[in-house]
Each structure stands twice: as structure tokens, then as C-alpha cells.
Write an enzyme that holds these catalytic residues in place. Structure first.
Site, PDB file in Angstrom:
ATOM      1  N   ASP A  12      41.990  33.412  43.857  1.00  0.00           N
ATOM      2  CA  ASP A  12      41.084  34.036  44.815  1.00  0.00           C
ATOM      3  C   ASP A  12      41.909  34.597  45.977  1.00  0.00           C
ATOM      4  O   ASP A  12      43.137  34.485  45.990  1.00  0.00           O
ATOM      5  CB  ASP A  12      40.045  33.019  45.297  1.00  0.00           C
ATOM      6  CG  ASP A  12      40.682  31.862  46.053  1.00  0.00           C
ATOM      7  OD1 ASP A  12      41.928  31.829  46.177  1.00  0.00           O
ATOM      8  OD2 ASP A  12      39.944  30.983  46.521  1.00  0.00           O
ATOM      9  N   SER A  13      41.250  35.172  46.951  1.00  0.00           N
ATOM     10  CA  SER A  13      41.983  35.835  48.030  1.00  0.00           C
ATOM     11  C   SER A  13      42.382  34.876  49.139  1.00  0.00           C
ATOM     12  O   SER A  13      43.240  35.185  49.953  1.00  0.00           O
ATOM     13  CB  SER A  13      41.113  36.924  48.636  1.00  0.00           C
ATOM     14  OG  SER A  13      40.003  36.326  49.306  1.00  0.00           O
TER      15      SER A  13
ATOM     16  N   CYS B  23      34.093  11.671  24.084  1.00  0.00           N
ATOM     17  CA  CYS B  23      32.939  11.246  23.283  1.00  0.00           C
ATOM     18  C   CYS B  23      33.345  10.725  21.912  1.00  0.00           C
ATOM     19  O   CYS B  23      32.639   9.918  21.323  1.00  0.00           O
ATOM     20  CB  CYS B  23      31.939  12.396  23.156  1.00  0.00           C
ATOM     21  SG  CYS B  23      31.099  12.740  24.721  1.00  0.00           S
TER      22      CYS B  23
ATOM     23  N   ASP C 247      38.087  39.801  50.939  1.00  0.00           N
ATOM     24  CA  ASP C 247      36.817  40.391  51.370  1.00  0.00           C
ATOM     25  C   ASP C 247      36.377  39.713  52.659  1.00  0.00           C
ATOM     26  O   ASP C 247      36.870  38.644  53.016  1.00  0.00           O
ATOM     27  CB  ASP C 247      35.743  40.264  50.280  1.00  0.00           C
ATOM     28  CG  ASP C 247      35.595  38.853  49.750  1.00  0.00           C
ATOM     29  OD1 ASP C 247      36.440  37.996  50.076  1.00  0.00           O
ATOM     30  OD2 ASP C 247      34.638  38.593  48.999  1.00  0.00           O
TER      31      ASP C 247
ATOM     32  N   GLY D 108      40.289  34.044  51.417  1.00  0.00           N
ATOM     33  CA  GLY D 108      39.368  34.311  52.514  1.00  0.00           C
ATOM     34  C   GLY D 108      38.191  33.354  52.547  1.00  0.00           C
ATOM     35  O   GLY D 108      37.793  32.896  53.611  1.00  0.00           O
TER      36      GLY D 108
ATOM     37  N   GLN E 240      30.054  43.233  47.823  1.00  0.00           N
ATOM     38  CA  GLN E 240      29.385  42.485  48.885  1.00  0.00           C
ATOM     39  C   GLN E 240      28.065  43.184  49.234  1.00  0.00           C
ATOM     40  O   GLN E 240      27.634  44.093  48.536  1.00  0.00           O
ATOM     41  CB  GLN E 240      30.299  42.379  50.113  1.00  0.00           C
ATOM     42  CG  GLN E 240      31.488  41.438  49.915  1.00  0.00           C
ATOM     43  CD  GLN E 240      31.081  39.964  49.835  1.00  0.00           C
ATOM     44  OE1 GLN E 240      29.919  39.611  50.041  1.00  0.00           O
ATOM     45  NE2 GLN E 240      32.036  39.099  49.503  1.00  0.00           N
TER      46      GLN E 240
ATOM     47  N   CYS F 249      28.601  15.612  21.010  1.00  0.00           N
ATOM     48  CA  CYS F 249      29.791  16.229  21.600  1.00  0.00           C
ATOM     49  C   CYS F 249      31.034  15.773  20.838  1.00  0.00           C
ATOM     50  O   CYS F 249      31.148  14.608  20.464  1.00  0.00           O
ATOM     51  CB  CYS F 249      29.899  15.830  23.076  1.00  0.00           C
ATOM     52  SG  CYS F 249      31.388  16.449  23.889  1.00  0.00           S
TER      53      CYS F 249
END
Lengths: 418, 415
Positions: free
Chosen positions: B118-119, B335, B172, B121, B215, B330
Site C-alpha cells: 500500500d502507499s 482441520c 491518496d 497513507g 476516491q 475443510c
């Protein structure tokens, strides 16, 4: 009496007392074996700390025996009553020998709770008091392959009186007799091996008496209690072990509880101990450290033509605190130290463990600095692998008459670093 | 799983040079395998520098360069083709210089598949109290040494270039999805300007894909403006941002579907911060390809195991004597070996209990997305959704109305 199939076969017994061999016929069906000197695989509630079964099996040559302690299990009595099929199946441990001890060797128990008829264990919900009857009821539910008889081991404090020591020996023998009665009459424990406990504090005569009396009983092996790392100095421990071993039969295994430091292991093997609890790597992991002591014996460390302690060798940076098992030892490096922040070497050069094959010191340092759970996983993998390799090296050294080399290698590093 | 972008010396041929030219344009290709004839769902092969990712995909979050107690090998064995690292955390500790020395985040954590970063921010605004947003960037006080630091679009990209992630996110201007008024428009407009600065700052465009983030808050007009502007840029992919922050679900899904309506078909769409099973299934139907969320791994550490009928609190007393696996259907390593009762007991003794649930939950998320994909490929996604909802909720009355509405908007009626 039947003690399962367990049989100790020696390939070598050295004059000093060291024994090299294989403990065969382990497990209810007798198909497992364990090399001695060796250690048990330490677990908490059937799990090697931090590891799932998948990660555990990244380690090869795992000991075939897993240790569990009633500290972690006693509180689950009701659950196991309902489950009925024993702890191995309950915990998903399919292919191991289950060895049950009273207390967790990595967590010292509070003192002052032992009575004539009871001992105590400490679970997540606090203290649980056990009579011999309750102790045996638990064993029937757990259905271990081997277990250690109930014992009063509260003699390791500094100021324990001779009278208190004598009492612990008496109580422990009385517990053993009570356990044996139930053991022999119990279908659930048929084929399980019961280890008797030798107490006696730091009084050689009491040690001898405890050993002698225990050896008269039909036990499968012996557990030496109350000699754990801490207050006792090494020379006294060796002396006490010698007093005990004089009274014990040759053909039954001897497990020493509460001792795990490599230097102490070496001394105790020389005194005639066969088995150790494998909790030491866990203590090292919990303090964010990695074992890095050397134990290669290919070349005599003193002959000079051996591999010099090169740049690539891990440098231990611990101080000596033999009195406090929670303090860092000289056998390990503190990966929380800033100096490893940009160190892109494996924890130990040449180590084949999952951690060293895949990750660098800088990464483990980062995981420790950020309190990430993977730190415990990777350190457990490395420390366990290193510790098991040390025991393998010890057995090789015994076979090849190189114990002195090994000792110099293991201890030598201690001298250079302090 | 070989690195796809490495250029081996080959005799020149028109074919090779053509491929190379494409690769330089963007180190990503999206091949649409199937599109649902009813909903907006699609199944794609997203080719990234480290391996091909089958979409729709859930991306587990490994904030500090590790997946919460499970090893890289375990994560790989679960079939994870891409996971996340957080730029804010890694930029602080151990820092971009060190990670660059370790051959990027892949080398540092020894992860062979793809990484998305991610950035930074979002964490800055949500975790750091003293942060201030200006046109220049986000200014904040380091929680480690108290120094004032400016995270500009250029700085964010520089750190992400050091991390070497396969997908980088633009910086952003994040405002809470519950904020209204002129601040929302300002943030949207600024995010467009910052996108241009991020594109210009990317020093590694032939190996690292930069995604734009749409955004505009919960305002359809602002979202549309942002979409129009950002889709003019030739970025390799788009994220839908500013959602999943406590807004009404009715607003949430409308913003999602508005966004996918206007995003180009041939580029991947990443819906940020979404990871609840129902949200995933609905938003796939609305046309999203990629998702991330800390929820499955965070909740695992509290003993909450994800199951097709919701969740199961392993630490609750009712499971102490329950000898069934978490989910009998599962096939994850947890499991296959352990019962609810054993895991319940283990939680009292060791951290490995958390790892067992973490593994199960990641397996659950990845399996869910694999099933979704398979049903899209086989043309039975609408039936899959109905069966999924029936299993998740005890009765029709308990279906969340937003999900019913959202699915109705893509022609799925729930009986």
C-alpha cells in the site's frame, strides 16, 4: 513385572560412566527407539512451542519421544474423560512415544504447596492439587507410553533442611508404591513404562537411599529430580549423580530432570545420565536468542590446523549466569541486538535447519523488534535443530573417543567469549 | 512460477521484441478467462512478475513482512499467489534501505510469489495521531523517534520501489468514508494530482505496477469525476478506495458498482479493505477482482475460525469437549489433524493455537475465492451465490438487505 518392551542396549560404556546406546522397544507396541545419550522432544500440551505439525516436520531426526507435563494437562481431565482415547489421539500426535512428567521443566513451580499426601501442578487456571489416586486417574486418561511417578521434588531451595530432604525421599517412595499398585492393576496402563523418581536434595546419603529403595521397586527407569540448573553447582551435582548411579541397575535408563545447558549435559553424561528433557532450546527461544555454540569434532580445536573461528562463525555474546536459567548463556547469540539489524548471514553458517536455509539474521532481528509471532517459530526450529545436532555430535564423540575434543569445542567458546 | 520478466538473450525476432515492448509498457497482463453472463463477475488470469494470480483473489495481509506466525512455505502451500506488505510499517522498521539491501521485500521475507504494497497513507491517517495533509504530502511525527516526517507521493513510491513489490499503490488523500462536505472533493482532486506525481516518480515501471485509487467518498458525482480523470491515465490497474471504513453498506455497494461500471474491462480492479465472506461474494458479483483485509488473520488470533456458516469461537467453553474438526469439510492442515477441543485446550498453553486458526482462516478465504472462480468459469456463479447465502444464514429473513439489493442490481434474486 511387565515393563513393556523397553530395553536399553549399549554399544559402549566408557570408564568414567558415559553410556552410549539405544533405548529400544519404546511405545505400547514397542516399535520406537531412542538413542542415548539423548533428549526428549519438549512440548506444551502436546505441541512443540510455536510450531504446528507442518513446521515441526521441517526438522528431521526428531526424537521419537515427546514430553508432556501434567502442568499443562491436569486441567483437561474432564475433557479427556469424555474423549476416552488418550492424549496422543486427542492432540493429533500419531507417531510418537508420549512421555508424561509431573512439572514443566521450563516453568519453575511455586514452592510450599506439597503435603504428605499431595503434590501440585499449575495450569492456566491456577493450582491443581493431586493425590496419588488423582495422579493415577489422570495417567489412565492420558494413556502415556512412559510416565514419571508422583514425587515430592521440593528440595532444591538453598535452605532445605536435612529433615525436609528425608521427608521428600519418604514421601516419594510412598507415592511410588501407591502408583505402582494402581499401575499394575490398570488395563489402561498396560504396557506403559513407569519411571521411579530419585530425590534426596543435596545430601549424598539421602540420594543413595532414595536410589537404592527406588531400584528395589519394579520400575522401568529412573528419573533424577531436584538437581535442576540453578542453585546447585556442577561439581556437587556430578557428585550426587555419582552417588545415585552407584545404586542403580545398569540396564535401565536414567533421565535427569531440569538440566539442559550444553556444558551441564556433558558433565552429567559423564556421570552416567542417559536422557534429558529437551526444554533448553525453548528457554533460549523465549529470550529471543539463537543457539550458536560449536560442537564439530572433525578436527581437534587445539591442534591448530582446524577451521579457524572465521568471520562466518556466529559470535555468542552472552554472559555466564549459571545460577539463573532464565538469563542468557554463552551458548547463544542475542538476535534482538542491533548489531544483527543488517546482518545478512544465516543464524549459523552451515546449519541445515529451515530458518538458516531460508532466512537471515536481519530478518529474525526484524521479527523480534516488531514482536512478530514468526520469530518464535523460526527460533524454535533453529534452536531445536541445533540442540538435537549437539546430542548427535555427543553420541558420535562417544563412539569415536572424541569426547574431550567435543568438550573443548563446546566449552572453549565459553572461555573466549567471557 | 518462474520470474516472467527476466529477459534472456535470444536471437532477435520480431515476435520477441514485440513481447518485450509490451512487457515494458506494463509488467502485468490480464487475461479474462470467463465472464458471468448474469452478473458483472469475471474470472481472470492476472500475470504478475512473480507468478500468475487466479482471480477473483483474496490477498492476506502480512503487515511487517511476515504472515502472523506462519512460514512463507506454509503460505505458499495454501496456494497463496499474492499477499500484502504495509509500506508505513516496513518503511519505519526495518526501513527501505535495509530491505533494498536484502533484494527487496521478496528477498527479505523469502517470499517467492507476488507482493502488493500500500502507499502508507492510510496507516498514517488512521494510526498516527499527529498527521497533517497538505498538497505536498502527509506530515506526521514518527512514533519511534518523534521526528517530523513528510510522506509525499514521491517518497511513498521511492519506498515502494525499494520494497520491490509487484503492485504498488499510489499515495491518496484518505478521508474517512463517513466525512461529507468539501473535504471529500478536495481529497479526490488531490488524489488525482498525486496519482500523476506517483506515475512520474516510479523508477521501476518495467517491473512494478502502479495502481490508481478511485476516491470520492460516498458521493456518486465525485466518484464519477474521479473515475473519468483517473481512467485517462495509462496505469496497469485500479483500486476502489475510501470505502470499508464504517459507512452504511447501502452506500458502500452503490459506490462499488458505480466504480466497476466505469473501470476499463481489460484492467484489474482491486477493492481495498474488504474481506468478510459475504462482502467478497457480493463484490465479485459487482465486478471486483482483488480484495485484501486483515480481518481473517486478526480474528484468528482471538480464536475465531471462519466457517461456511459464519464463525466459530474456538475459545468458547462449548467447544472444550467438541471432538470434531473446525469444519468437517475443510481440508486445511489444521482441520485434517486437530479437533475443536484440542485447539481449545492448546489456546491455554501455546501460541501455536493461533497459528492453527490463522492457517485455517487463510485456507478458508482462498478456498472461498477458488470456489467462486470455478463457478464463474463453469457458468454457475448465480447458483453458487444462492447456495452460499443459504449456508451462511439460517433463514432468508436474516439475509442482509444491502446484499439482497446489491445482488438484485446484478440480476440475482435470492429465493
Amino acid at each position: 513385572m511387565a515393563v513393556g518392551w523397553m530395553k536399553l542396549e549399549f554399544s559402549r560404556v566408557l570408564q568414567g560412566g558415559s553410556r552410549l546406546g539405544v533405548l529400544k522397544g519404546l511405545g505400547r507396541t514397542g516399535q520406537h527407539s531412542l538413542e542415548v545419550p539423548g533428549c526428549l522432544l519438549y512440548s506444551r500440551c502436546g505441541t512443540v512451542p510455536h510450531l504446528t505439525q507442518d513446521t515441526l516436520h521441517n526438522l528431521d531426526k526428531l526424537p521419537s519421544v515427546t514430553q508432556v507435563s501434567l502442568d499443562h494437562l491436569a486441567e483437561h481431565q474432564e475433557v479427556l474423560e469424555e474423549f476416552k482415547e488418550g492424549f496422543k489421539k486427542f492432540s493429533g500426535l500419531h507417531d510418537t512415544v508420549l512421555f508424561c512428567t509431573l512439572n514443566d521443566p521450563a516453568t519453575p513451580s511455586p514452592t510450599g504447596y506439597t503435603t504428605n499426601k499431595t503434590v501440585s501442578v499449575w495450569g492456566s487456571g491456577g493450582r491443581i492439587e493431586l493425590t496419588a489416586a488423582k495422579f493415577m486417574a489422570l495417567q489412565k486418561l492420558l494413556q502415556p507410553d512412559c510416565y514419571v511417578s508422583m514425587a515430592d521434588g521440593e528440595t532444591w531451595q538453598d535452605n532445605t533442611s536435612r529433615k525436609r530432604v528425608r521427608k521428600s525421599v519418604e514421601r516419594t517412595l510412598a507415592h511410588l508404591d501407591e502408583c505402582l499398585l494402581v499401575h499394575q492393576a490398570s488395563q489402561e496402563l498396560e504396557g506403559a513404562a513407569l519411571f521411579g523418581v530419585v530425590e534426596g536434595g543435596d545430601v549424598p546419603e539421602e540420594r543413595s537411599r532414595s536410589a537404592r529403595e527406588t531400584a528395589k521397586r519394579p520400575v522401568a527407569g529412573f528419573c533424577l529430580d531436584g538437581l535442576q540448573s540453578g542453585r546447585l553447582n556442577g561439581a556437587l551435582r556430578s557428585q550426587l549423580i555419582a552417588a545415585v548411579i552407584k545404586e542403580l541397575p545398569e540396564d535401565k535408563p536414567r533421565l535427569l530432570q531440569g538440566v539442559g545447558r550444553p556444558d551441564e549435559v556433558l558433565a552429567c553424561v559423564e556421570a552416567g545420565v542417559d536422557l534429558f528433557e529437551g526444554f533448553f532450546p525453548f528457554l533460549v527461544t523465549e529470550r529471543g536468542c539463537a543457539l550458536c555454540f560449536r560442537f564439530d569434532t572433525a578436527i581437534d580445536p587445539e591442534s591448530g590446523d582446524g577451521t579457524p573461528p572465521s568471520e562466518s562463525t556466529a559470535e555468542p555474546n552472552g554472559d555466564h549466569h549459571p545460577d539463573d536459567p532464565t538469563r542468557m548463556t554463552s551458548f547463544e547469540m542475542d538476535l534482538k541486538d542491533k548489531r544483527y539489524r543488517d546482518d545478512f548471514r544465516p543464524l549459523v553458517e552451515g546449519c541445515g535447519c529451515y530458518c538458516c536455509q531460508n532466512h537471515k539474521r536481519a530478518y529474525v532481528h526484524h521479527l523480534l523488534a516488531t514482536n512478530e509471532l514468526l520469530a518464535g517459530v523460526l527460533l524454535t526450529l533453529h534452536n531445536t535443530a541445533h540442540y538435537l545436532a549437539f546430542f548427535a555430535a555427543l553420541r558420535e564423540a562417544l563412539a569415536a573417543d572424541k569426547v574431550d575434543f567435543l568438550k573443548r569445542r563446546v566449552l572453549g567458546q565459553t572461555e573466549t567469549s567471557t | 512460477m518462474a520470474a516472467t520478466s527476466a529477459c534472456v538473450e535470444t536471437p532477435p525476432s520480431t515476435d520477441m521484441s514485440f513481447k518485450k515492448a509490451l512487457a515494458v509498457a506494463s509488467p502485468l497482463t490480464l487475461h479474462i478467462v470467463a465472464e458471468c453472463p448474469v452478473t458483472k463477475a469475471r474470472a481472470c488470469d492476472l500475470k504478475l512478475p512473480h507468478c500468475v494470480v487466479s482471480t477473483p483473489v483474496f490477498m492476506p495481509v502480512g503487515t511487517q513482512g511476515t504472515m502472523k506466525g506462519i512460514t512463507a512455505d506454509q503460505l505458499d502451500a495454501l496456494g497463496c499467489q499474492i499477499c500484502l506488505g504495509n509500506t508505513y510499517h516496513l518503511g519505519m522498521r526495518p526501513g527501505p534501505d535495509l530491505i533494498e539491501k536484502a533484494n527487496g521485500l521478496h528477498g527479505f521475507m523469502n517470499w517467492k510469489n507476488n507482493l502488493l504494497t500500500d502507499s502508507g497513507g492510510f496507516q498514517m491517517v488512521s494510526l498516527v495521531e499527529l498527521s497533517e495533509v497538505t498538497e505536498e504530502g502527509v506530515t506526521f511525527k514518527s512514533p519511534y523517534d518523534g521526528k517530523t516526517i513528510l510522506l509525499s507521493p514521491e517518497k511513498s513510491i521511492a519506498i515502494q520501489n525499494s520494497l520491490g513489490s509487484d503492485i504498488m499503490m499510489q499515495l491518496d488523500d484518505v478521508v474517512s468514508s463517513t466525512v461529507t462536505g468539501p473535504r471529500v472533493e478536495e481529497a479526490m482532486q488531490r488524489s488525482i494530482r498525486w496519482l500523476d506525481r506517483c506515475i512520474a516518480a516510479n523508477s521501476n515501471p518495467h517491473k512494478q505496477n502502479l495502481f490508481a485509487i478511485i476516491q470520492g467518498g460516498l458521493n456518486a458525482g465525485l466518484r464519477k469525476t474521479c473515475l473519468d480523470e483517473m481512467t485517462k491515465r495509462d496505469v496497469p490497474g485500479f483500486a476502489i478506495g475510501g470505502l470499508s471504513g464504517g459507512e452504511e453498506k447501502d452506500d458502500f455497494w452503490r459506490m462499488v458498482t458505480l466504480s466497476t461500471d466505469h473501470l476499463p474491462r481489460e484492467k484489474p480492479r482491486y477493492l481495498m479493505g474488504v474481506g468478510y465472506a459475504v462482502d467478497l461474494v457480493v463484490c465479485v458479483a459487482l465486478g471486483c477482482d482483488m480484495f485484501d483485509c486483515v480481518f481473517p488473520t486478526r480474528t484468528a488470533r482471538f480464536g475465531s475460525a471462519l466457517v461456511p456458516w459464519g464463525s466459530l469461537q474456538v475459545k468458547h467453553k462449548q467447544y472444550a469437549k467438541d471432538f470434531k474438526p473446525i469444519d468437517p469439510d475443510c481440508r486445511c492442515p489444521t482441520c485434517k489433524r486437530h479437533s475443536r477441543a484440542y485447539l481449545h485446550a492448546l489456546f491455554k498453553s501455546d501460541t501455536a493455537a493461533m497459528h492453527h486458526i490463522t492457517i485455517h482462516n487463510i485456507a478458508y478465504q482462498l478456498n472461498l475465492m477458488r470456489s467462486v472462480r470455478q463457478s464463474i468459469v463453469q457458468g454457475r456463479f448465480p447458483d453458487f451465490i444462492r447456495a452460499f447465502m443459504r449456508r451462511m444464514f439460517p433463514s432468508r429473513e436474516q439475509y442482509p438487505s444491502w446484499a439482497v439489493d446489491a445482488l438484485a442490481s446484478v440480476n440475482i434474486t435470492l429465493e
